[in-house]
Design an enzyme around this catalytic site. Structure first.
Site, short mmCIF file in Angstrom:
data_model
loop_
_atom_site.label_atom_id
_atom_site.label_comp_id
_atom_site.label_asym_id
_atom_site.label_seq_id
_atom_site.Cartn_x
_atom_site.Cartn_y
_atom_site.Cartn_z
CD1 TRP A 31 47.09 34.85 106.87
CD2 TRP A 31 45.62 33.35 107.66
NE1 TRP A 31 45.96 35.53 107.26
CE2 TRP A 31 45.04 34.64 107.75
CE3 TRP A 31 44.88 32.25 108.09
CZ2 TRP A 31 43.76 34.86 108.25
CZ3 TRP A 31 43.61 32.46 108.59
CH2 TRP A 31 43.06 33.75 108.68
CD GLU A 67 48.15 38.72 100.77
OE1 GLU A 67 48.23 37.77 101.56
OE2 GLU A 67 47.07 39.31 100.51
CG HIS A 97 38.35 34.03 102.87
ND1 HIS A 97 37.60 35.14 103.15
CD2 HIS A 97 39.60 34.47 102.61
CE1 HIS A 97 38.38 36.22 103.08
NE2 HIS A 97 39.59 35.83 102.76
C1 DLZ Z 1 41.85 35.48 105.17
C2 DLZ Z 1 42.52 34.14 105.15
C3 DLZ Z 1 41.84 33.00 105.59
C4 DLZ Z 1 40.42 33.03 106.09
N1 DLZ Z 1 42.44 31.80 105.62
C5 DLZ Z 1 43.73 31.71 105.18
C6 DLZ Z 1 44.38 30.44 105.19
O1 DLZ Z 1 43.87 29.41 105.63
N2 DLZ Z 1 45.65 30.41 104.70
C7 DLZ Z 1 46.29 31.52 104.22
O2 DLZ Z 1 47.46 31.39 103.77
N3 DLZ Z 1 45.70 32.72 104.22
C8 DLZ Z 1 44.45 32.84 104.69
N4 DLZ Z 1 43.82 34.05 104.72
C9 DLZ Z 1 44.61 35.26 104.33
C10 DLZ Z 1 44.63 35.51 102.82
O3 DLZ Z 1 45.53 34.64 102.14
C11 DLZ Z 1 45.10 36.96 102.53
O4 DLZ Z 1 46.30 37.21 103.21
C12 DLZ Z 1 44.07 37.98 102.97
O5 DLZ Z 1 42.81 37.70 102.40
C13 DLZ Z 1 44.50 39.42 102.59
O6 DLZ Z 1 44.63 39.53 101.17
#
Ligand code: DLZ
Length: 158
Positions: A31, A67, A97
């Site tokens: 992400w 994760e 979130h």
């Molecule tokens: C779902 C999500 C959101 C909304 N924002 C981020 C973020 O800004 N940075 C990040 O590393 N991960 C984000 N995720 C994904 C969650 O970390 C995770 O991969 C999902 O909720 C699935 O478990």
């Protein structure tokens, strides 16, 4: 904010061992990849600058920061790995979130440190905006990847 006062790429050399024989695991969240790939570049540059060998750095990716804890645990449980660095970027959005993920990964990484009795470094940015993230991923406030690598080394020199 602390990082507006302290550049993340500036550090003292106290307790800084040479990394030639040390092995590192790095787990990186996909992400906000523009940010996390810059954090990874910073961590790699800094480890290598202090002697780490490419063959001794094991890089794994996970989908998101949530994760990172499990990814860090999978690396930490390998006996030959001396320290693990977890890199991610959680940007404040319109929902809660952000709070759930930030708290979960901070707690999870803490647990992995204590469970495996080895350094597992929290290299996770939690900015309000993408601009703030980029400022801390090789921008005007330095690179949190550098800071994470130096923290790993300093803990190994404890
Ligand atoms: C779902 C999500 C959101 C909304 N924002 C981020 C973020 O800004 N940075 C990040 O590393 N991960 C984000 N995720 C994904 C969650 O970390 C995770 O991969 C999902 O909720 C699935 O478990």
């Amino acid at each position: 904010m602390a990082t507006t006062l302290k550049n993340l790429s500036t550090y003292s050399t106290r307790n800084l061992p040479t990394a030639t024989e040390l092995k590192f695991g790095i787990v990186v969240a996909e992400w906000n990849e523009d940010v996390t790939s810059a954090l990874l570049d910073g961590a790699l540059d800094t480890l290598k600058k202090h002697g780490a060998q490419t063959k001794n750095i094991f890089i794994k990716t996970v989908p998101g920061s949530f994760e990172l804890s499990l990814g860090a645990q999978w690396l930490a449980q390998e006996p030959e790995i001396d320290a693990v660095i977890a890199l991610g970027c959680i940007i404040q959005g319109e929902t809660r979130h952000f709070d759930f993920i930030s708290q979960a990964v901070a707690d999870g990484i803490t647990q992995v440190n204590l469970k495996y009795n080895k350094p597992v470094i929290f290299g996770v940015l939690t900015p309000d905006t993408l601009e703030q993230a980029l400022d801390r991923a090789g921008g005007k406030h330095g690179n949190k990847g550098d800071e994470a690598a130096i923290t790993a080394l300093k803990m190994l020199g404890f």
